[in-house]
Motif scaffolding. Structure first.
Motif, PDB file in Angstrom:
ATOM      1  N   LEU A 112       0.848  -1.459   0.222  1.00  0.00           N
ATOM      2  CA  LEU A 112      -0.092   0.116  -0.005  1.00  0.00           C
ATOM      3  C   LEU A 112       1.062   1.442  -0.043  1.00  0.00           C
ATOM      4  O   LEU A 112       2.080   1.159   0.552  1.00  0.00           O
ATOM      5  N   PRO A 113       0.361   2.264  -0.423  1.00  0.00           N
ATOM      6  CA  PRO A 113       1.052   3.667  -0.410  1.00  0.00           C
ATOM      7  C   PRO A 113       1.451   3.878   0.847  1.00  0.00           C
ATOM      8  O   PRO A 113       0.829   3.792   1.890  1.00  0.00           O
ATOM      9  N   ALA A 114       2.688   4.628   1.185  1.00  0.00           N
ATOM     10  CA  ALA A 114       3.098   4.845   2.636  1.00  0.00           C
ATOM     11  C   ALA A 114       2.204   5.601   3.319  1.00  0.00           C
ATOM     12  O   ALA A 114       1.947   5.674   4.555  1.00  0.00           O
ATOM     13  N   GLU A 115       1.523   6.787   2.466  1.00  0.00           N
ATOM     14  CA  GLU A 115       0.578   7.787   3.244  1.00  0.00           C
ATOM     15  C   GLU A 115      -0.668   7.146   3.665  1.00  0.00           C
ATOM     16  O   GLU A 115      -1.273   7.608   4.637  1.00  0.00           O
ATOM     17  N   VAL A 116      -0.961   5.819   3.125  1.00  0.00           N
ATOM     18  CA  VAL A 116      -2.174   5.201   3.681  1.00  0.00           C
ATOM     19  C   VAL A 116      -1.658   4.383   4.738  1.00  0.00           C
ATOM     20  O   VAL A 116      -2.388   4.100   5.766  1.00  0.00           O
ATOM     21  N   ALA A 117      -0.458   3.745   4.793  1.00  0.00           N
ATOM     22  CA  ALA A 117       0.048   3.116   5.731  1.00  0.00           C
ATOM     23  C   ALA A 117       0.169   3.683   6.988  1.00  0.00           C
ATOM     24  O   ALA A 117      -0.231   3.172   8.017  1.00  0.00           O
ATOM     25  N   VAL A 118       0.493   5.016   7.032  1.00  0.00           N
ATOM     26  CA  VAL A 118       0.532   5.889   8.328  1.00  0.00           C
ATOM     27  C   VAL A 118      -1.007   6.063   8.659  1.00  0.00           C
ATOM     28  O   VAL A 118      -1.091   6.033   9.960  1.00  0.00           O
ATOM     29  N   ALA A 119      -1.908   6.317   7.877  1.00  0.00           N
ATOM     30  CA  ALA A 119      -3.356   6.306   8.352  1.00  0.00           C
ATOM     31  C   ALA A 119      -3.732   4.956   9.018  1.00  0.00           C
ATOM     32  O   ALA A 119      -4.341   5.331  10.031  1.00  0.00           O
ATOM     33  N   VAL A 120      -3.412   4.067   8.418  1.00  0.00           N
ATOM     34  CA  VAL A 120      -3.666   2.932   9.262  1.00  0.00           C
ATOM     35  C   VAL A 120      -2.983   2.519  10.451  1.00  0.00           C
ATOM     36  O   VAL A 120      -3.897   2.315  11.644  1.00  0.00           O
ATOM     37  N   ALA A 121      -1.832   2.929  10.672  1.00  0.00           N
ATOM     38  CA  ALA A 121      -1.064   3.144  11.718  1.00  0.00           C
ATOM     39  C   ALA A 121      -1.943   3.897  12.972  1.00  0.00           C
ATOM     40  O   ALA A 121      -1.876   3.565  14.144  1.00  0.00           O
ATOM     41  N   ALA A 122      -2.025   5.315  12.606  1.00  0.00           N
ATOM     42  CA  ALA A 122      -2.786   6.119  13.243  1.00  0.00           C
ATOM     43  C   ALA A 122      -4.222   5.360  14.068  1.00  0.00           C
ATOM     44  O   ALA A 122      -4.571   5.630  15.153  1.00  0.00           O
TER      45      ALA A 122
END
Length: 199
Positions: A112-122
């Protein structure tokens, strides 16, 4: 796409670490709003996801980023009171690096795009932080920036016609004028009014 611009996972990661280290040993077998997890398993899941999303930010792809979250039961490290705050801190620091936000990465076996990964992490930190606080009777006021990212991510997921439950579960209806945390919790498939006595 969820706007993750400049979100710092540090405040939410520190909050989750404080909640975790305050959990009494006697509570580890207690149930949580996450129906698949006891408190012990939830803590193990938090430790695992912190490592996975830390490595996703570093683009250090391998076993920690390739394993789907339900593939094995979460295991709680023996020294979890020290280990969990440490890996949560590493997670937050990894996402402070500009390179973390670029290109593609992997988490839970999903590219997945990195910017989506950080949203999942949050989202993981916000919702599982609520799970932990609610299960152990602790006060909970999530970091507002992480909460906004979590809510936006969950709202997009709920509006996706392809959503079939899975890790989210069915949306629990919450009034439009409810606090943002309650709305995020409802979108995650949890009842904001859950208590340890809920059935």
């Amino acid at each position: 796409m969820t706007d993750t611009t400049a979100v710092d996972l540090g405040p939410q990661a520190r909050l989750v670490a404080r909640l975790a280290t305050a959990v009494p040993e006697a509570a580890l077998a207690d149930r949580t709003p996450c129906p698949d997890y006891t408190v012990r398993e939830l803590l193990g899941h938090l430790a695992g996801l912190a490592v996975a999303f830390r490595d996703a930010a570093r683009k250090d792809l391998g076993p920690t980023t390739d394993t789907p979250p339900g593939a094995t039961a979460p295991s709680l490290p023996a020294d979890w009171r020290g280990e969990l705050p440490r890996v949560l801190g590493e997670l937050a620091e990894a996402w402070r690096q500009p390179a973390a936000w670029t290109g593609m990465t992997r988490a839970g076996g999903v590219d997945l795009p990195a910017e989506v990964a950080v949203a999942v992490a949050a989202d993981e930190l916000v919702i599982h932080g609520w799970d932990l606080a609610r299960a152990t009777g602790q006060e909970y006021a999530p970091d507002q920036a992480a909460l906004r990212v979590s809510h936006a991510f969950l709202l997009e997921a709920a509006e996706d016609e392809g959503r079939g439950g899975g890790i989210f579960g069915a949306v629990v209806p919450v009034p439009d004028d409810a606090p943002l945390l309650d709305r995020a919790v409802g979108l995650s498939g949890r009842d904001p009014n859950w208590t340890p006595q809920s059935r």
